[in-house]
Design a protein around this motif. Structure first.
Motif, PDB file in Angstrom:
ATOM      1  N   LEU A 231      38.686  43.990  12.894  1.00  9.65           N
ATOM      2  CA  LEU A 231      38.137  45.255  13.708  1.00  9.65           C
ATOM      3  C   LEU A 231      38.641  45.677  14.736  1.00  9.65           C
ATOM      4  O   LEU A 231      39.184  44.960  15.880  1.00  9.65           O
ATOM      5  CB  LEU A 231      36.765  45.305  13.701  1.00  9.65           C
ATOM      6  N   PHE A 232      39.403  47.000  14.551  1.00  9.22           N
ATOM      7  CA  PHE A 232      40.125  47.332  15.746  1.00  9.22           C
ATOM      8  C   PHE A 232      40.084  49.181  16.059  1.00  9.22           C
ATOM      9  O   PHE A 232      39.639  49.242  17.257  1.00  9.22           O
ATOM     10  CB  PHE A 232      41.655  47.333  15.435  1.00  9.22           C
ATOM     11  N   ASP A 233      40.209  49.711  14.817  1.00  8.02           N
ATOM     12  CA  ASP A 233      40.074  51.231  15.396  1.00  8.02           C
ATOM     13  C   ASP A 233      38.880  51.659  16.150  1.00  8.02           C
ATOM     14  O   ASP A 233      38.964  52.366  17.035  1.00  8.02           O
ATOM     15  CB  ASP A 233      40.262  51.944  13.990  1.00  8.02           C
ATOM     16  N   GLU A 234      37.695  51.277  15.617  1.00  8.47           N
ATOM     17  CA  GLU A 234      36.365  51.936  15.873  1.00  8.47           C
ATOM     18  C   GLU A 234      36.117  51.599  17.592  1.00  8.47           C
ATOM     19  O   GLU A 234      36.016  52.645  18.405  1.00  8.47           O
ATOM     20  CB  GLU A 234      35.113  51.391  15.095  1.00  8.47           C
ATOM     21  N   PRO A 235      36.107  50.321  17.576  1.00  9.63           N
ATOM     22  CA  PRO A 235      36.310  49.805  19.422  1.00  9.63           C
ATOM     23  C   PRO A 235      37.290  50.517  20.099  1.00  9.63           C
ATOM     24  O   PRO A 235      37.045  51.081  21.270  1.00  9.63           O
ATOM     25  CB  PRO A 235      36.196  48.357  19.240  1.00  9.63           C
ATOM     26  N   PHE A 236      38.555  50.560  19.830  1.00  8.24           N
ATOM     27  CA  PHE A 236      39.740  51.232  20.403  1.00  8.24           C
ATOM     28  C   PHE A 236      39.253  52.689  20.771  1.00  8.24           C
ATOM     29  O   PHE A 236      39.573  52.982  21.770  1.00  8.24           O
ATOM     30  CB  PHE A 236      40.859  51.158  19.579  1.00  8.24           C
ATOM     31  N   ILE A 237      38.843  53.536  19.761  1.00  5.29           N
ATOM     32  CA  ILE A 237      38.713  54.883  20.068  1.00  5.29           C
ATOM     33  C   ILE A 237      37.491  55.265  20.649  1.00  5.29           C
ATOM     34  O   ILE A 237      37.396  55.995  21.288  1.00  5.29           O
ATOM     35  CB  ILE A 237      38.884  55.657  18.594  1.00  5.29           C
ATOM     36  N   LEU A 238      36.342  54.631  20.203  1.00  3.81           N
ATOM     37  CA  LEU A 238      34.866  54.793  20.650  1.00  3.81           C
ATOM     38  C   LEU A 238      34.708  54.708  22.262  1.00  3.81           C
ATOM     39  O   LEU A 238      34.127  55.263  22.984  1.00  3.81           O
ATOM     40  CB  LEU A 238      33.959  54.253  19.783  1.00  3.81           C
ATOM     41  N   THR A 239      35.171  53.247  22.611  1.00  7.59           N
ATOM     42  CA  THR A 239      34.650  52.738  23.538  1.00  7.59           C
ATOM     43  C   THR A 239      35.930  51.944  24.374  1.00  7.59           C
ATOM     44  O   THR A 239      35.875  51.676  25.757  1.00  7.59           O
ATOM     45  CB  THR A 239      33.779  51.519  23.437  1.00  7.59           C
ATOM     46  N   SER A 240      37.211  52.107  23.766  1.00  7.18           N
ATOM     47  CA  SER A 240      38.290  51.387  24.583  1.00  7.18           C
ATOM     48  C   SER A 240      37.845  49.858  24.891  1.00  7.18           C
ATOM     49  O   SER A 240      38.417  49.210  26.075  1.00  7.18           O
ATOM     50  CB  SER A 240      38.839  52.070  25.870  1.00  7.18           C
TER      51      SER A 240
END
Length: 295
Positions: A231-240
């Protein structure tokens, strides 16, 4: 004449390899080479613009890195909570869609599946707006019921829950379609016989549907596990990765070290540790399922 025939035979015999050559070349360049190169880099460290051999130093540092353990913990939290919820939800929706009383099945199948083909960045940004603490739609609905709105991205667990909701929304439909295909392959005679014998819907689900699609459930679980561990996209975009690394994943930590801090050797070590973890979890899932079959 003899040479011409010989050349013709050679060309004919090599034709399959010639046709396969572009695919093999692309596979080697973009799959095999990066894997080997990454393993090579994991034993090196970039110093003063040059790579210096450091042996197992990157791996030793990794196993003493608190941020890595935090990213591993966060990833496991997503895995333990999100994957079972998503698989159960996908299975429940698939069973419901196959019920005879439901009309407009094509519409429901399409509606549930559509999120999985939505662009990752686009849907993550939509969730960022929906979960906005000040004027987000989800907080507005919560406040309609008299409860207090949540600052989704400013608390450790609330931020994790926000990411879990986003992932579940996107991938439930994808797994539902796969499970639905398995359910549709179950002979109608089995369900009809169970109904005649007086079996309830719950009993038919537990004793017919689940055993018949057991291998498909395993497939969905393993692919979802691999996807969650990467998993990468969601944490990176939503919360960095915030707040305070509360949502950072191993994939995001790998990205930070490789492309933000330019620690390619350390990032490669993280990648191979991730690979080992994914392999071990997948092997355990296969073993548990095989043991269940023998029992």
């Amino acid at each position: 004449m003899k040479n011409h025939r010989k050349g013709h035979l050679i060309n004919k015999g090599n034709a399959p390899y010639v046709l396969l050559a572009p695919t093999i070349l692309i596979f080697v360049l973009f799959m095999i080479y990066p894997i080997i190169r990454s393993l090579y880099l994991s034993f090196f460290e970039l110093k003063s613009g040059c790579y210096q051999f450091v042996g197992l130093h990157n791996y030793i540092v990794l196993f003493h890195d608190r941020t890595f353990y935090k990213s591993l913990f966060n990833t496991v939290v997503y895995l333990v909570i999100q994957v079972p919820v998503m698989i159960l939800l996908a299975l429940a929706i698939a069973v419901l869609i196959e019920e005879k009383f439901l009309r407009g099945k094509a519409f429901f199948r399409t509606s549930v599946f559509l999120p999985s083909i939505t662009a990752l960045v686009a849907y993550a940004l939509v969730f960022k707006v929906l979960l906005n603490g000040d004027h987000g739609l989800i907080n507005y609905v919560i406040e309609l019921f008299g409860a207090k709105g949540v600052n989704w991205f400013y608390g450790e667990w609330s931020a994790r829950i926000a990411i879990i909701m986003a992932i579940t929304w996107r991938w439930t439909g994808y797994n539902m379609i796969i499970l639905l295909a398995g359910i549709q392959s179950i002979p109608d005679s089995l369900q009809e016989a169970a109904r005649i014998d007086g079996a309830t819907a719950r009993q038919r689900f537990v004793y017919i549907t689940v055993p018949m699609v057991k291998q498909i459930i395993l497939f969905c679980t393993i692919t979802s596990t691999i996807g969650t561990l990467q998993l990468f996209d969601e944490p990176f975009i939503l919360t960095s990765g915030g707040p305070n690394n509360a949502t950072i994943t191993m994939g995001e930590y790998l990205y930070d070290n490789g492309f933000r801090y330019l620690k390619f050797g350390y990032a490669s070590a993280i990648g191979y540790v991730m690979t080992i973890i994914i392999f071990l979890l997948s092997a355990l899932q296969f073993k548990a399922t095989a043991k269940g079959d023998t029992d």
